[in-house]
Design a protein around this motif. Structure first.
Motif, PDB file in Angstrom:
ATOM      1  N   SER A 271       2.519   6.901  16.457  1.00 39.58           N
ATOM      2  CA  SER A 271       1.896   7.229  15.203  1.00 39.58           C
ATOM      3  C   SER A 271       2.019   6.125  14.170  1.00 39.58           C
ATOM      4  O   SER A 271       1.328   6.148  13.186  1.00 39.58           O
TER       5      SER A 271
ATOM      6  N   ASP B 181      -9.731  11.252  10.052  1.00 43.61           N
ATOM      7  CA  ASP B 181      -8.507  10.415   9.914  1.00 43.61           C
ATOM      8  C   ASP B 181      -8.321   9.116  11.044  1.00 43.61           C
ATOM      9  O   ASP B 181      -8.290   9.504  12.062  1.00 43.61           O
TER      10      ASP B 181
ATOM     11  N   HIS C  81      -2.557  -1.760   7.775  1.00 40.42           N
ATOM     12  CA  HIS C  81      -1.479  -1.903   8.343  1.00 40.42           C
ATOM     13  C   HIS C  81      -0.971  -1.475   9.403  1.00 40.42           C
ATOM     14  O   HIS C  81       0.167  -1.537   9.790  1.00 40.42           O
TER      15      HIS C  81
HETATM   16  C1  LIG Z   1      -2.577   9.453  12.096  1.00 36.80           C
HETATM   17  C2  LIG Z   1      -2.186   9.067  10.803  1.00 36.80           C
HETATM   18  N1  LIG Z   1      -2.894   9.610   9.587  1.00 36.80           N
HETATM   19  C3  LIG Z   1      -2.150   9.226   8.245  1.00 36.80           C
HETATM   20  C4  LIG Z   1      -1.388   8.468   8.196  1.00 36.80           C
HETATM   21  C5  LIG Z   1      -0.805   8.105   7.011  1.00 36.80           C
HETATM   22  O1  LIG Z   1      -0.729   6.647   6.629  1.00 36.80           O
HETATM   23  P1  LIG Z   1       0.145   5.970   5.477  1.00 36.80           P
HETATM   24  O2  LIG Z   1       1.761   6.081   6.015  1.00 36.80           O
HETATM   25  O3  LIG Z   1      -0.309   4.650   5.310  1.00 36.80           O
HETATM   26  O4  LIG Z   1       0.096   6.761   4.391  1.00 36.80           O
HETATM   27  C6  LIG Z   1      -0.572   7.773   9.278  1.00 36.80           C
HETATM   28  C7  LIG Z   1       0.656   7.014   9.160  1.00 36.80           C
HETATM   29  O5  LIG Z   1       1.024   6.291  10.271  1.00 36.80           O
HETATM   30  C8  LIG Z   1      -0.976   8.381  10.523  1.00 36.80           C
HETATM   31  O6  LIG Z   1      -0.448   7.986  11.721  1.00 36.80           O
END
Ligand SMILES: Cc1ncc(COP(=O)(O)O)c(C=O)c1O
Length: 521
Positions: A104, A270, A296
């Motif tokens: 993730s 998402d 990122h």
């Molecule tokens: C599937 C998913 N959604 C949302 C996010 C949130 O992203 P951020 O950490 O940049 O806020 C992540 C973070 O890795 C993610 O893996």
């Protein structure tokens, strides 16, 4: 520090495989360096540089502010100083040190070229309030990146300013709220499936919505029937992570999107896991209304790997008028400008406002565009194919040993998911993760997603070679074999790290940082 020996496992390059044979493992035994404070290794009486003698006859221009006594700074030579900080840096684990299997998080290698570009003074040293005529190149970078994002996603508009994935989610949901409000009713509920990322329900709740949970099917995907059943005029939106946090592609996405649109709701995707599908699937074709992209993750610079993140949000035609300000526009003479005001003719119409004071993360924009240009469109497609191939290699190499709950649901996408079923002697996922540190690896993501007991989520990304994956698999098999056999010694792992078992919660939230001066001898 004593290494365990009661289980037959020895602190060497040997470990026991599934058949009980000794095999050679990575040989990495983590970092054992302890480093004193700089005040303990240097002396206030010495200095690392030769300074010219003070000319006592020169006029004193300190105006009475001279120091009355030394301030106690220690002096070290240049090599001593460099070594001190290098040793400190080696107490950390980073993507430049080894494979970082965090699921993730998409911890892929960040090409040095990206850093070089981001550090060019024309990008790194500019100020958000600099006259726009002096930063035309930077604005062109933002505009080009926006064009790439719209093209790759098949979506007509993009807001570049959100500063992370979760910030992007908030941006998308606020646009959805603004659209419903403009239609006369913001509605009350956002539907979030179990397989969504944890930030999704948090975002919906933060934006004032009630969150209703939609169950997952036994194969790890959204239960479409349950979702359609729950749809109604109170539903503002559905938020679906695709590919989902079980590492699976939501193949019924279009059906879900059509059903949501039918009741007047919006579809939030998402898109933080875009790395698995970039160049292969255009979310716009799946009926998405808003989706954040973690620059990122998908376009290099891992989480925490070189500065803040960036989470631009792409919008459908229906939501584009509600997107936040500012955005970059190129006029007929080829001049770029930042559109800041809603009342301006060029503005999109009914913007909900702004997400940030300025236009977003210039450093991340530069890195992401560099990544795109150096790969090209075909290269980006290759990126996602290789990321998926690598994850499936890991899944298929371990499924005979570890519980892989969705291994029969077809190929996984960018990450492989395992559970702790059949671990012996009360051993847990945490124990296995700690034992991986002794193998020289940063642990995988643990206990997420929540739908799998003792979840272990491994994301190799496309940047790991087959040799690196084989080495990781061998180490993982070794610790998994010990966990299944109930090797008690794992309960105290790691043995070969500068710190061992810290309080999992308090160590991050309330760290107790102490330093005690050595007794004067
Ligand atoms: C599937 C998913 N959604 C949302 C996010 C949130 O992203 P951020 O950490 O940049 O806020 C992540 C973070 O890795 C993610 O893996």
């Amino acid at each position: 520090m004593n290494a365990p020996n009661q289980s037959g496992w020895k602190p060497s390059m040997q470990a026991v495989d599934a058949s009980g044979d000794m095999v050679t493992t990575t040989g990495n035994r983590a970092l054992m360096l302890e480093e004193p404070l700089i005040f303990e290794i240097g002396h206030a009486e010495t200095t690392g540089v030769d300074l010219p003698e003070i000319d006592a006859s020169a006029p004193n221009r300190m105006g009475g502010f001279d120091r009355a006594e030394p301030i106690g700074l220690v002096g070290l030579t240049e090599p001593e100083t460099v070594r001190h900080y290098t040793r400190l840096s080696r107490q950390n684990y980073g993507i430049d040190l080894g494979f970082f299997p965090l699921g993730s998080c998409t911890m892929k290698h960040n090409p040095r070229l990206n850093e070089k570009m981001a550090r060019l003074p024309g990008f790194a040293d500019i100020h958000p309030l600099a006259p726009q005529s002096t930063v035309q190149g930077a604005l062109e970078v933002i505009d080009q990146l926006a064009t790439w994002l719209k093209t790759l996603t098949g979506m007509p508009a993009v807001a570049m300013s959100p500063k992370a994935g979760a910030h992007g989610e908030l941006c998308g949901i606020l646009a959805i709220r603004a659209a419903h409000t403009a239609a006369g009713n913001p509605r009350e509920v956002v539907l979030v499936p179990e397989s969504a990322h944890g930030t999704n329900p948090a975002t919906a709740a933060f934006a004032g919505y009630k969150v209703d949970n939609i169950p997952a099917t036994p194969e790890g995907r959204v239960d479409v029937e349950a979702l359609i059943e729950r749809l109604g005029p109170d539903v503002a939106a559905v938020m679906i992570t695709n590919p989902n946090t079980c590492g699976l592609f939501e193949k019924d996405f279009r059906t879900i999107a059509d059903a949501v649109h039918e009741v007047g709701g919006y579809v939030y995707c998402d898109g933080a896991n875009f790395n698995a599908i970039v160049g292969r699937v255009r979310p716009g074709d799946l009926g998405v209304d808003a989706m954040h992209i973690n620059l990122h993750k998908t376009f290099s610079t891992p989480h925490g790997g070189g500065g803040p993140g960036s989470g631009p949000v792409v919008f459908s035609e229906a939501l584009a008028p509600f997107a936040p300000l500012p955005f970059i526009r190129k006029d007929e003479d080829g001049v770029y400008e930042i559109v800041e005001e809603e009342s301006r003719e060029e503005s999109r119409g009914q913007t909900f406002g702004r997400m940030t004071a300025f236009h977003g993360q210039m450093g991340m924009f530069t890195r992401a565009l560099t990544y795109m240009l150096s790969h090209g469109a075909d290269g980006l497609k290759q990126v996602s194919e290789d990321a998926v191939l690598n994850a499936n290699y890991i899944l298929r190499s371990l499924e005979d040993l570890l519980h892989a709950p969705y291994a029969d649901s077809g190929p996984c996408m960018h990450e492989a998911l395992f559970g702790d079923k059949d671990f012996g002697n009360g051993l847990t996922t945490l124990d296995l993760a700690k034992a991986m540190i002794d193998e020289g690896y940063h642990p995988m993501t643990m206990y997420f997603p929540l739908v799998v007991h003792g979840a272990m989520l491994v994301e190799p990304t496309e940047t790991e070679s087959k040799a690196a994956l084989d080495q990781f698999i061998e180490a993982f098999r070794s610790v998994a074999t010990r966990a299944l056999a109930g090797d008690e010694s794992m309960k105290e792992a790691p043995y070969y790290a500068p710190r061992r078992r810290l309080d999992e919660t308090q160590a991050a939230r309330k760290p107790v940082l102490t330093w005690e001066p050595q007794e004067a001898s």
